[in-house]
Structure formats: C-alpha cells, structure tokens
Design an enzyme around this catalytic site. Sequence first.
Site, mmCIF file in Angstrom:
data_model
loop_
_atom_site.group_PDB
_atom_site.id
_atom_site.type_symbol
_atom_site.label_atom_id
_atom_site.label_comp_id
_atom_site.label_asym_id
_atom_site.label_seq_id
_atom_site.Cartn_x
_atom_site.Cartn_y
_atom_site.Cartn_z
ATOM 1 N N CYS A 1 -9.950 8.036 66.184
ATOM 2 C CA CYS A 1 -11.076 7.378 66.835
ATOM 3 C C CYS A 1 -12.232 7.242 65.842
ATOM 4 O O CYS A 1 -12.717 8.254 65.330
ATOM 5 C CB CYS A 1 -11.538 8.172 68.054
ATOM 6 N N HIS B 1 -6.319 12.012 73.180
ATOM 7 C CA HIS B 1 -6.508 12.284 71.760
ATOM 8 C C HIS B 1 -6.666 13.790 71.585
ATOM 9 O O HIS B 1 -7.114 14.492 72.494
ATOM 10 C CB HIS B 1 -7.735 11.540 71.233
ATOM 11 N N ARG C 1 0.987 0.104 67.171
ATOM 12 C CA ARG C 1 -0.236 -0.678 67.415
ATOM 13 C C ARG C 1 -1.473 0.206 67.255
ATOM 14 O O ARG C 1 -2.207 0.100 66.283
ATOM 15 C CB ARG C 1 -0.177 -1.309 68.817
#
Length: 312
Positions: A251, A220, A25
């Site tokens: 991102c 991240h 996802r």
Amino acid sequence: MTELPMVVPAPGLPARVRIHEVGARDGLQNEKATVPTEVKAAFVRRLADAGLTTIEATSFVHPKWVPQLADAEQLFPLVRDLDGVELPVLVPNERGLERALALGARRVAVFASATESFAKANLNRTVDEALAMFEPVVARARAEGGHVRGYLSMCFGDPWEGPVPAEQVVRVCRALIDMGCDELSLGDTIGVATPGQVTALLTALNTAGVGTDRIAVHFHDTYGQALANTYAALRHGVTTVDASAGGLGGCPYAKSATGNLATEDLVWMLRGLGIDTGVDLGRLVATSAWMAGQLGRPSPSRTVRALSHQEQ
C-alpha cells in the site's frame, strides 16, 4: 515435511474456501520496473496449474495511472483460454469496460472507497460521485451477462481519517449491492484491522441485508493481523478470501505496509484447519519462488521462505 501442517479441524468453519488470487494484478501493479507481458502470462498460467481457479488477470485503467498494467490488451488474450479458470479484470469506468468486453472478459470489478479522503486521492471524486460513475459500468456489465465485483477500500482504517465507522462502510456496500454488484470485497487497505473489528463489520452488513455469501475479505499484513482477521471472517461464514501469491503488493499510503496476505500463508493455515482450497501448495510455492526470481528479490511470504529453505 510433506505431512505438515498437521490437520486439526476447528468447529464452525467452512469446508471449502475459494481463493481470489490477486497477485498478477494487485501484486504487480506497484512494481517500478516493467514486468514483461510474457512473464505476467506465465505467472497466471503457473498459478492456474497450482490449482487456483479465480485469478485476477489485469486492469483496464488508463496507462498513465498504472503503467505496469498498460499491456492489458496484449496480456488478456494470452491467458483467456485457461479452462476452468475465472479471470476477473478491474475496470475503472465505461471506457475500461468497453476495452475488457472487446477481449471477451465477462468478470469485472469496480473500485470504490469507504472514505472521502481515499476517494479523492485515488479517484479524484467524492464517494457519491464515484458511485455514480460506476452505475452505468455495472449496468452494462450485467446486461452483457457479466459478473461484477465491487472492491471497497479503507473499510477499517484510513491514513487521513483514522478509524472508519462500520455504518460508513455499510452505506457504500449497500449502494454497490443496490446498483447490481454480485460480490463485495472488503479491503483493509492499510492493514490496521483486528479480529473484533472484522466481526463487527460483518455483523453490521448482515443486519443491513448484505448476506455473508456475497462478501469476500481482502487483508493486508501491515501489522501482522491478516491471518487472524481471515480466521475471524471464516468463523463468521465468509468463504471467499483475496490473497496474493508470494505476498506481492503493498500500500503506497502506509510506508510500513508489507503487502497483501500471501496466498501460501493462507493455504498453509487452511490446510491445517482441514479446509479445502483445491490448491497444490508445492506448485504454488515454486511459482512464487520463480516470480521472486523474476523480480530480483526474495518473496515476503513466510511459507514460501520456509518451504523453499527446506528444499535447498
């Protein structure tokens, strides 16, 4: 090299960690080229075969906002028969929840922000307006016997607002718990956190009555800190860690972002610490190498690259 990494347990760490796999996802949602539904389904099934038991399958958002996930209705039925595997899906609003429930999904997630800037950019609402939108979603999901995860973005830093005070994050976390979320995932969306900041936020949440058992972390690796931050969370007692197979994802608000923490890199560290995950690292590496081939580029995961190179 199968005897590596050498297992040397460290004191004060959990015996087992549940990996919340987000590659299918979060990892794929920003891909510009459309990934065929059959490839996504095969990806989920391969991840399950590697031993992952929580695999975020897709998102029931409007196709206009995330075109890559426009096939949620087609994908979910292809994977929902996986035994012993939880398949959470993202639902942005009541309409998204209705679509998910109609297909039998019973684990859903809502997506909030700790900062006003990101709430406006991502949801076109204030933080409080977004929370109000989620209340009926969470209530309905719980009424249907579902499990609800609350994602919270920008927990450590924001590209517009800079450092995010812990109390600001705690307020939104407390609101999500109070409306009925079972679990919170703390997102370091632009990858700026460092271990001391992670420990401080977790401590502040505990002080506000949010137990560590209800917290997951989502790091991240923009500045190379994802594993260090994960280790700090583990030392605090966190046992659920989000990761993305092959390090897929990134991102859009941080041009230097290298994406999510790679599941393989996480498993390598946890294996070396003697922490059980139930994941077969060899199968996982093979899966990520296969997916990298589907996407036409090498995997960003250092572990995938290292182990794939050894096999050549």
